[in-house]
Design a protein around this motif. Structure first.
Motif, short mmCIF file in Angstrom:
data_model
loop_
_atom_site.label_atom_id
_atom_site.label_comp_id
_atom_site.label_asym_id
_atom_site.label_seq_id
_atom_site.Cartn_x
_atom_site.Cartn_y
_atom_site.Cartn_z
N PHE A 55 -30.64 -18.32 -1.90
CA PHE A 55 -31.28 -18.86 -0.70
C PHE A 55 -31.46 -17.73 0.31
CE2 PHE A 55 -29.13 -22.31 -2.80
CZ PHE A 55 -30.01 -23.38 -2.69
N LEU A 56 -32.63 -17.71 0.96
CA LEU A 56 -32.90 -16.69 1.96
C LEU A 56 -32.13 -17.03 3.24
CD1 LEU A 56 -34.48 -14.15 2.75
CD2 LEU A 56 -36.30 -15.65 3.60
N THR A 57 -31.25 -16.15 3.65
CA THR A 57 -30.42 -16.38 4.84
C THR A 57 -30.34 -15.08 5.65
OG1 THR A 57 -28.37 -15.75 3.72
CG2 THR A 57 -29.02 -18.06 3.59
N GLY A 58 -29.80 -15.22 6.85
CA GLY A 58 -29.49 -14.04 7.66
C GLY A 58 -30.67 -13.18 7.99
N VAL A 59 -31.85 -13.76 8.21
CA VAL A 59 -33.03 -12.97 8.54
C VAL A 59 -32.84 -12.36 9.93
CG1 VAL A 59 -35.51 -13.03 8.94
CG2 VAL A 59 -34.51 -14.38 7.08
N SER A 60 -32.91 -11.03 10.02
CA SER A 60 -32.61 -10.34 11.28
C SER A 60 -33.80 -9.56 11.82
CB SER A 60 -31.42 -9.40 11.09
OG SER A 60 -31.70 -8.44 10.09
N ALA A 61 -34.96 -9.62 11.15
CA ALA A 61 -36.15 -8.92 11.63
C ALA A 61 -37.31 -9.89 11.64
CB ALA A 61 -36.46 -7.72 10.74
N ALA A 62 -38.14 -9.78 12.67
CA ALA A 62 -39.26 -10.71 12.83
C ALA A 62 -40.57 -10.04 12.44
CB ALA A 62 -39.33 -11.19 14.29
N ALA A 74 -32.18 -9.07 5.73
CA ALA A 74 -31.92 -10.45 5.31
C ALA A 74 -30.91 -10.42 4.19
CB ALA A 74 -33.21 -11.15 4.87
N ARG A 75 -30.56 -11.62 3.73
CA ARG A 75 -29.59 -11.74 2.65
C ARG A 75 -30.02 -12.87 1.74
NH1 ARG A 75 -25.01 -12.77 5.48
NH2 ARG A 75 -24.23 -10.63 5.45
N ILE A 76 -29.79 -12.70 0.45
CA ILE A 76 -29.96 -13.80 -0.49
C ILE A 76 -28.56 -14.29 -0.85
CG2 ILE A 76 -30.80 -14.48 -2.77
CD1 ILE A 76 -32.98 -12.40 -2.50
N ASP A 78 -25.62 -17.54 -1.89
CA ASP A 78 -25.40 -18.60 -2.87
C ASP A 78 -25.72 -19.98 -2.32
OD1 ASP A 78 -24.56 -16.70 -4.69
OD2 ASP A 78 -22.46 -16.85 -4.08
N ASN A 79 -25.72 -20.11 -0.97
CA ASN A 79 -26.03 -21.41 -0.37
C ASN A 79 -26.83 -21.21 0.90
OD1 ASN A 79 -24.05 -21.44 2.04
ND2 ASN A 79 -22.74 -20.91 0.28
N ALA A 80 -27.56 -22.24 1.29
CA ALA A 80 -28.46 -22.13 2.45
C ALA A 80 -27.72 -22.12 3.77
CB ALA A 80 -29.46 -23.30 2.42
N GLU A 81 -26.43 -22.48 3.78
CA GLU A 81 -25.67 -22.55 5.04
C GLU A 81 -25.19 -21.18 5.50
OE1 GLU A 81 -25.19 -24.83 2.53
OE2 GLU A 81 -26.45 -26.20 3.70
N ASP A 82 -25.23 -20.19 4.62
CA ASP A 82 -24.77 -18.86 5.00
C ASP A 82 -25.87 -18.17 5.80
OD1 ASP A 82 -23.56 -16.44 5.25
OD2 ASP A 82 -23.82 -15.82 3.16
N ASP A 83 -25.96 -18.52 7.09
CA ASP A 83 -27.09 -18.06 7.90
C ASP A 83 -26.71 -16.98 8.89
OD1 ASP A 83 -25.55 -19.55 9.54
OD2 ASP A 83 -27.15 -20.84 10.31
N ALA A 84 -25.53 -16.40 8.73
CA ALA A 84 -25.14 -15.31 9.63
C ALA A 84 -25.94 -14.06 9.30
CB ALA A 84 -23.65 -15.02 9.49
N ALA A 85 -26.47 -13.43 10.32
CA ALA A 85 -27.25 -12.21 10.10
C ALA A 85 -26.34 -11.11 9.56
CB ALA A 85 -27.91 -11.76 11.39
N PRO A 86 -26.76 -10.36 8.56
CA PRO A 86 -25.94 -9.27 8.04
C PRO A 86 -25.81 -8.17 9.08
CG PRO A 86 -28.14 -9.20 7.08
CD PRO A 86 -28.05 -10.48 7.84
N GLU A 87 -24.62 -7.57 9.10
CA GLU A 87 -24.39 -6.49 10.05
C GLU A 87 -25.08 -5.23 9.55
OE1 GLU A 87 -20.30 -5.91 10.66
OE2 GLU A 87 -19.92 -7.94 11.43
N ALA A 88 -25.90 -4.67 10.40
CA ALA A 88 -26.60 -3.44 10.03
C ALA A 88 -25.63 -2.28 10.10
CB ALA A 88 -27.79 -3.20 10.96
N ALA A 89 -25.48 -1.62 8.99
CA ALA A 89 -24.56 -0.49 8.94
C ALA A 89 -25.22 0.73 9.57
CB ALA A 89 -24.18 -0.18 7.49
N GLU A 90 -24.49 1.33 10.50
CA GLU A 90 -25.00 2.53 11.13
C GLU A 90 -24.78 3.71 10.20
OE1 GLU A 90 -26.60 3.00 13.92
OE2 GLU A 90 -26.61 0.86 14.38
N PRO A 91 -25.81 4.50 9.95
CA PRO A 91 -25.60 5.66 9.08
C PRO A 91 -24.60 6.63 9.70
CG PRO A 91 -27.74 5.78 10.17
CD PRO A 91 -27.18 4.42 10.46
N ALA A 92 -23.72 7.14 8.89
CA ALA A 92 -22.71 8.07 9.39
C ALA A 92 -23.38 9.36 9.80
CB ALA A 92 -21.68 8.35 8.30
#
Length: 428
Positions: A55-62, A74-76, A78-92
């Protein structure tokens, strides 16, 4: 397990992509291969596919957002309820003994395919400290489907290499830094290293660090992890065209990655037969010709009157087609039996006589079998294989590159096919 959806790199010089439109909405069920969104760069607009089911979840860009290559948008799940936006990792930040190089241009691992998560860095073609132009090739990268050269994308100096040849690097992760000014010291490090290594160590006991000298990256191990062979695209292409097995260089411990010059080493290696002993070279030439009809059937009566067997006639036609001045020894195989004949120069079929010498050419007559085509590889001598094809014949020549030059192979096959179709040509 959630699968991150990142901004792909569609071009070697691409730093970011603009999201044109989302083709799926948050919470939608998606299957692997479904188009998720459209992305636009300076050179192309493409659809980006899902690389997992869920399920497409966590869409963070428009739509309309410019997103850096490799950033999670975004994130794919296992369920549609996981709608928290993924944390963008800052490059070291790429730190070095010379200071912070974060202001330099980061060259990232490109995404050469939608299903690609990482790339294998085959070899560096520039060393830390080298001055580079926009179109200079920095390194070669290999994925499951292709091998490509990655260009600098801008002029400057190669201030840091952040991965070594032979390492897998995640898509979007920086692998090099190009600085606008010539660096006082350079960095060369491995993906596995937690911190950068100065390309040149400080002299012990000095109050001031000694100027760094550009150092070439460490060569790859003789055999890459996972058994993969590291080679430049040109070396791979030439090896394929010439029937050379790069795996033999790897088995011999020849250092990777392989380049065109290494093919000379491979050509000089003794080849192996079926038992592993030295034998013939790998097949490099395979040509096929067709004759509209089998002319030997109507020619048999004349051959018998001359005291020629069918095997002797085949040997004579093949030997004459080779076009050599002196006598040629030709072996003929039919139904598992082999006979050998000496064929004199010229067109005198009556001079074909049995021989016990090693053959210069082999004719494999499969006209009486059900076989329609062959690809058996080379033997000690060039092989002409004759099979039935309707009312006519199909004739295949297989040989190693060192046995016949290209024009000589073409002439042999063309002449023999013509003689098999019209044997009287031999006497004219």
């Amino acid at each position: 397990m959630p699968h991150d959806v990142t901004m792909p790199q569609l071009g070697m010089a691409q730093d970011a992509g603009k999201i044109v439109s989302w083709l799926k909405s948050p919470g939608d069920a998606v299957s692997k291969g479904d188009a998720l969104f459209e992305v636009e760069t300076d050179k192309a607009t493409m659809e980006v596919e899902a690389q997992a089911d869920g399920f497409l979840t966590g869409v963070s860009a428009a739509e309309g957002d410019d997103v850096p290559v490799g950033q999670v948008i975004a994130r794919i799940s296992d369920n549609a309820e996981d709608d928290a936006a993924p944390e963008a990792a800052e490059p070291a930040p790429a730190a070095s003994a010379a200071g912070d190089l974060s202001e330099g241009h980061r060259v990232t691992m490109p995404q050469l395919g939608m299903a690609q998560d990482s790339g294998l860095l085959v070899t560096w073609l520039k060393s830390p400290g080298d001055e580079v132009a926009v179109e200079d090739v920095l390194f070669e990268v290999e994925t499951d489907k292709s091998t490509m050269e990655v260009e600098a994308g801008r002029k400057g100096w190669l201030a840091a290499t952040l991965a070594e040849a032979g390492e897998e690097v995640p898509v979007g992760q920086p692998v090099a830094i190009i600085s606008d000014a010539k660096p006082e010291a350079t960095v060369a490090r491995s993906v596995k290293d937690g911190a950068a290594k100065p390309a040149a160590a400080e002299a012990q006991g000095q109050a001031e660090p000694a100027p760094a000298q550009p150092t070439a990256p460490k060569p790859a191990a003789p055999v890459a992890a996972g058994g993969r062979i590291l080679a430049s695209p040109k070396a791979r292409r030439l090896a394929l065209e010439q029937g050379l097995d790069l795996g033999r260089l790897a088995e011999a411990g020849h250092p990777q990655p392989f380049h065109v010059a290494d093919l000379e080493v491979l050509r000089a290696m003794p080849e192996r037969g079926a038992s592993g002993a030295p034998g013939v070279a790998a097949a490099a030439r395979r040509l096929t010709a067709r004759a509209a009809e089998d002319g030997l059937a109507g020619f048999a009566d004349w051959a018998e009157a001359q005291g020629l067997t069918g095997d002797a006639m085949l040997a004579g036609l093949a030997g004459a087609s080779l076009g050599r001045d002196g006598a040629v020894v030709v072996a003929v195989e039919r139904f598992g039996d082999r006979v050998v004949h000496s064929v004199p120069g010229g067109r005198a079929l009556s001079g074909v006589t049995p021989s016990e010498d090693a053959p210069d050419l082999l004719v494999r007559d499969l006209r009486g079998t059900r076989l329609a085509s062959v690809e058996m590889g080379p033997e000690d001598v060039p092989v002409l294989t004759v099979t039935a094809e309707g009312d006519g014949l199909s004739i295949t020549l297989e040989c190693a590159a060192g046995q016949l030059e290209g024009p000589e192979a073409i002439r042999l096959l063309s002449e023999f096919a013509g003689r098999m179709e019209q044997p009287l040509r031999h006497l004219l």
